[in-house]
Design a protein around this motif. Structure first.
Motif, PDB file in Angstrom:
ATOM      1  N   HIS A   1      43.201  37.811 -29.835  1.00 39.02           N
ATOM      2  CA  HIS A   1      43.206  37.167 -31.145  1.00 39.02           C
ATOM      3  C   HIS A   1      42.994  38.222 -32.219  1.00 39.02           C
ATOM      4  O   HIS A   1      42.651  39.372 -31.934  1.00 39.02           O
ATOM      5  N   ALA A   2      43.192  37.807 -33.473  1.00 37.25           N
ATOM      6  CA  ALA A   2      43.061  38.741 -34.597  1.00 37.25           C
ATOM      7  C   ALA A   2      41.652  39.322 -34.642  1.00 37.25           C
ATOM      8  O   ALA A   2      40.662  38.634 -34.386  1.00 37.25           O
TER       9      ALA A   2
ATOM     10  N   ARG B   1      52.898  39.188 -40.527  1.00 35.05           N
ATOM     11  CA  ARG B   1      52.677  38.253 -39.427  1.00 35.05           C
ATOM     12  C   ARG B   1      51.330  37.555 -39.580  1.00 35.05           C
ATOM     13  O   ARG B   1      50.354  38.127 -40.083  1.00 35.05           O
ATOM     14  N   SER B   2      51.268  36.328 -39.106  1.00 36.60           N
ATOM     15  CA  SER B   2      50.111  35.474 -39.362  1.00 36.60           C
ATOM     16  C   SER B   2      48.963  35.696 -38.389  1.00 36.60           C
ATOM     17  O   SER B   2      47.857  35.197 -38.615  1.00 36.60           O
ATOM     18  N   ASP B   3      49.194  36.443 -37.308  1.00 35.16           N
ATOM     19  CA  ASP B   3      48.174  36.560 -36.269  1.00 35.16           C
ATOM     20  C   ASP B   3      47.372  37.863 -36.370  1.00 35.16           C
ATOM     21  O   ASP B   3      46.903  38.398 -35.365  1.00 35.16           O
TER      22      ASP B   3
ATOM     23  N   GLN C   1      54.423  38.413 -29.119  1.00 34.89           N
ATOM     24  CA  GLN C   1      53.153  37.704 -29.228  1.00 34.89           C
ATOM     25  C   GLN C   1      52.038  38.669 -28.855  1.00 34.89           C
ATOM     26  O   GLN C   1      52.056  39.291 -27.788  1.00 34.89           O
TER      27      GLN C   1
END
Length: 224
Positions: free
Chosen positions: A213-214, A160-162, A209
């Motif tokens: 944030h990361a 996953r990109s987050d 979701q």
């Protein structure tokens, strides 16, 4: 007479040359045994674990232990450096040997969890300087390799990109740390199960979701 003497000297030198590598190999094996025994003992008994017991577990004498590590703090430093180096080596092997990017990340995460870093750090943190150059270099190497594992997975659409390196580091620390009032040996049997749950959460496409944030390494260090 001269030739016989020369031959004798040559034979003595050859024997010494053979003995030296063997001696160094034995010393290296003893050092590794001591570090492995110390890691296990620190995890179970804490930073004040008996050095005599560590020597017995390693199968060496007390003199051998003190020859490699003159005091407790030097042994703690040796354990932390060895663990960090092995984690970096696991990451390098995963990157080099796994074609599937997610499998490479999975292999690294399980390998890092096996080093029990989450249990060691809280116990030993007061006995070594994390800003010491050798420690910093080893830690930076692990962070860079972890970043590469995540980057490859994200580029392949497998991760996953987050998320960021900090997310993986926090999870590894928390998942390998015993719960309050629960011994390390009792929690150990659940670690692989919970690491796999974490890895399932890293897979893309994401099933949910994430709030916030990361977690980046820079942000984590700001709290120190």
């Amino acid at each position: 007479m001269g030739s016989a003497t020369t031959a004798t000297r040559r034979g003595t030198a050859d024997t010494a040359d053979c003995a030296a590598p063997k001696g160094r190999a034995d010393a290296a094996r003893n050092r590794e045994r001591i570090l492995n025994a110390a890691r296990e003992s620190f995890v179970i008994h804490g930073a004040d674990a008996s050095l005599d017991e560590i020597a017995r577990t390693a199968g060496v004498g007390n003199a051998t232990l003190y020859r490699h590590f003159p005091d407790r703090d030097s042994l703690v430093h040796g354990v932390m450096h060895a663990v960090t180096e092995r984690i970096a080596e696991r990451a390098e092997q995963a990157l080099a040997e796994e074609d599937n990017s997610f499998e490479a990340l999975r292999r690294f995460v399980f390998g890092a969890a096996a080093e029990r870093i989450g249990a060691l750090c809280p116990i030993l943190s007061g006995r070594f300087d994390p800003m010491e150059p050798q420690c910093m270099a080893a830690r930076t190497r692990v962070e860079e390799l972890t970043h590469e594992l995540i980057r490859r997975g994200q580029e392949a659409g497998e991760v996953r990109s987050d998320i960021d390196v900090g997310d993986v580091m926090v999870a590894l620390s928390q998942l390998t740390r015993p719960l309050p009032g629960v011994g390390c040996q009792r929690i150990e049997r659940f670690v692989e199960r919970h690491v796999q749950l974490f890895l399932d959460g890293l897979r893309a496409p994401a099933k949910s979701q994430l709030p916030g944030h990361a977690a980046t390494l820079e942000e984590l260090r700001q709290d120190n």
